[in-house]
Design a protein around this motif. Structure first.
Motif, PDB file in Angstrom:
ATOM      1  N   THR A 114      18.085   8.727  12.139  1.00 20.72           N
ATOM      2  CA  THR A 114      16.698   8.292  12.330  1.00 20.72           C
ATOM      3  C   THR A 114      16.389   7.145  11.380  1.00 20.72           C
ATOM      4  O   THR A 114      16.602   7.265  10.165  1.00 20.72           O
ATOM      5  N   ALA A 115      15.904   6.040  11.930  1.00 21.44           N
ATOM      6  CA  ALA A 115      15.615   4.874  11.090  1.00 21.44           C
ATOM      7  C   ALA A 115      14.609   3.966  11.778  1.00 21.44           C
ATOM      8  O   ALA A 115      14.590   3.852  13.012  1.00 21.44           O
ATOM      9  N   ALA A 116      13.775   3.326  10.964  1.00 28.00           N
ATOM     10  CA  ALA A 116      12.839   2.319  11.467  1.00 28.00           C
ATOM     11  C   ALA A 116      13.502   0.949  11.357  1.00 28.00           C
ATOM     12  O   ALA A 116      14.172   0.651  10.363  1.00 28.00           O
ATOM     13  N   ARG A 117      13.335   0.117  12.372  1.00 29.61           N
ATOM     14  CA  ARG A 117      13.878  -1.236  12.393  1.00 29.61           C
ATOM     15  C   ARG A 117      12.718  -2.228  12.443  1.00 29.61           C
ATOM     16  O   ARG A 117      11.723  -1.994  13.116  1.00 29.61           O
ATOM     17  N   PRO A 165       9.296  10.242   7.550  1.00 27.80           N
ATOM     18  CA  PRO A 165      10.121  10.964   6.563  1.00 27.80           C
ATOM     19  C   PRO A 165      11.412  10.222   6.219  1.00 27.80           C
ATOM     20  O   PRO A 165      11.814  10.173   5.047  1.00 27.80           O
ATOM     21  N   SER A 166      12.065   9.639   7.217  1.00 31.88           N
ATOM     22  CA  SER A 166      13.290   8.891   6.971  1.00 31.88           C
ATOM     23  C   SER A 166      13.027   7.694   6.065  1.00 31.88           C
ATOM     24  O   SER A 166      13.787   7.420   5.132  1.00 31.88           O
ATOM     25  N   THR A 167      11.937   6.974   6.330  1.00 31.72           N
ATOM     26  CA  THR A 167      11.587   5.814   5.500  1.00 31.72           C
ATOM     27  C   THR A 167      11.286   6.241   4.074  1.00 31.72           C
ATOM     28  O   THR A 167      11.689   5.573   3.110  1.00 31.72           O
ATOM     29  N   GLN A 168      10.599   7.365   3.917  1.00 34.45           N
ATOM     30  CA  GLN A 168      10.290   7.878   2.583  1.00 34.45           C
ATOM     31  C   GLN A 168      11.562   8.275   1.848  1.00 34.45           C
ATOM     32  O   GLN A 168      11.716   8.001   0.647  1.00 34.45           O
TER      33      GLN A 168
END
Length: 257
Positions: A114-117, A165-168
């Motif tokens: 899980t990741a934000a791009r 949560p992944s970004t944190q």
């Protein structure tokens, strides 16, 4: 015979008419100028809105294209890794995707990253305040391996809340890297690292183990997010050239601590 007031009145009337005509002309000119300015501003607003919408869509399309390309590259890397070890495969996924959160489902032989791009584009505006704008999309990528088959990837675009949560976790890993790198070798104990990472006891980190092998120290840490049941194990590694030495740490996610 009295003074001739008729000529003076005529002159005054003509002067008043000239003044009135001049004021009216100026007023009409101002109205025309104002109309031109308003029309130009409306056109620029409409034009810039279309331009920004087009640029935004191109930025989102680029993010999606890059996410799919990374997923395909990662699946190929998993195929060529030649390993079945969950930690090693987690490392392969992280190396190619840099996803802060990677989970493993042993029963399904499936990893989920899980990741934000993000991408940037220039936001066009008439008035000051334009410039680069960052847009972000959240992706969940599933990597699956079936016996006798190659690894496959499935990319899903999700709401931003899914990636928070992944970004944190990613932010906290960067913080942990800085603090572990700045620690003296003699302080690299389980209690010492726990105190350095979480001095206020907010439960952002849970140090599981600290092991020294030669000139290398390995620290296993459970990095927690504010969301319930969303956390990630990380293995931090850094050199320990001497009791008073410091060194640059590296981090990689693991399937378990």
């Amino acid at each position: 015979m009295g003074p001739d007031r008729t000529g003076g009145a005529v002159v005054t009337t003509r002067a008043n008419r000239l003044v009135t005509t001049g004021c009216l002309t100026i007023l009409i000119a101002l109205i025309i100028v104002l109309g031109v300015v308003v029309s130009w501003l409306w056109y620029r607003h409409w034009h810039d809105g279309n331009v920004n919408s087009e640029r935004s869509e191109k930025a989102f399309a680029l993010i999606r294209k890059q996410a799919r390309a990374k997923a395909d590259d990662t699946a190929r890397a998993l195929d060529t890794s030649g390993t079945t070890d969950a930690d090693a495969l987690t490392g392969v996924i992280w190396q190619h995707s840099e996803a802060p959160a990677i989970t493993y489902d042993a029963s399904r032989r499936e990893f989920t990253a899980t990741a934000a791009r993000s991408a940037r584009y220039d936001h066009a505006v008439v008035l000051p305040g334009g410039g680069p704008v960052q847009v972000t999309r959240c992706f969940v990528v599933t990597y699956t391996h079936r016996p006798g088959r190659a690894w496959t990837s499935r990319v899903s675009e999700r709401d931003d809340d899914v990636c928070r949560p992944s970004t944190q976790i990613g932010s906290r890993v960067r913080l942990a890297l800085t603090r572990i790198s700045s620690m003296y070798a003699e302080d690299l104990t389980r209690a010492g690292v726990q105190d350095a990472l979480d001095p206020t006891g907010r439960r952002s980190f849970d140090v599981k183990n600290v092991v020294r092998e030669g000139d290398t120290m390995t620290v296993s840490v459970l990095v927690l997010s504010s969301a319930a049941a969303v956390d990630q194990c990380y293995r931090f590694t850094r050199p320990v050239p001497g009791d008073d030495g410091q060194g640059s740490a590296t981090a990689v996610p693991t399937s378990s601590c």
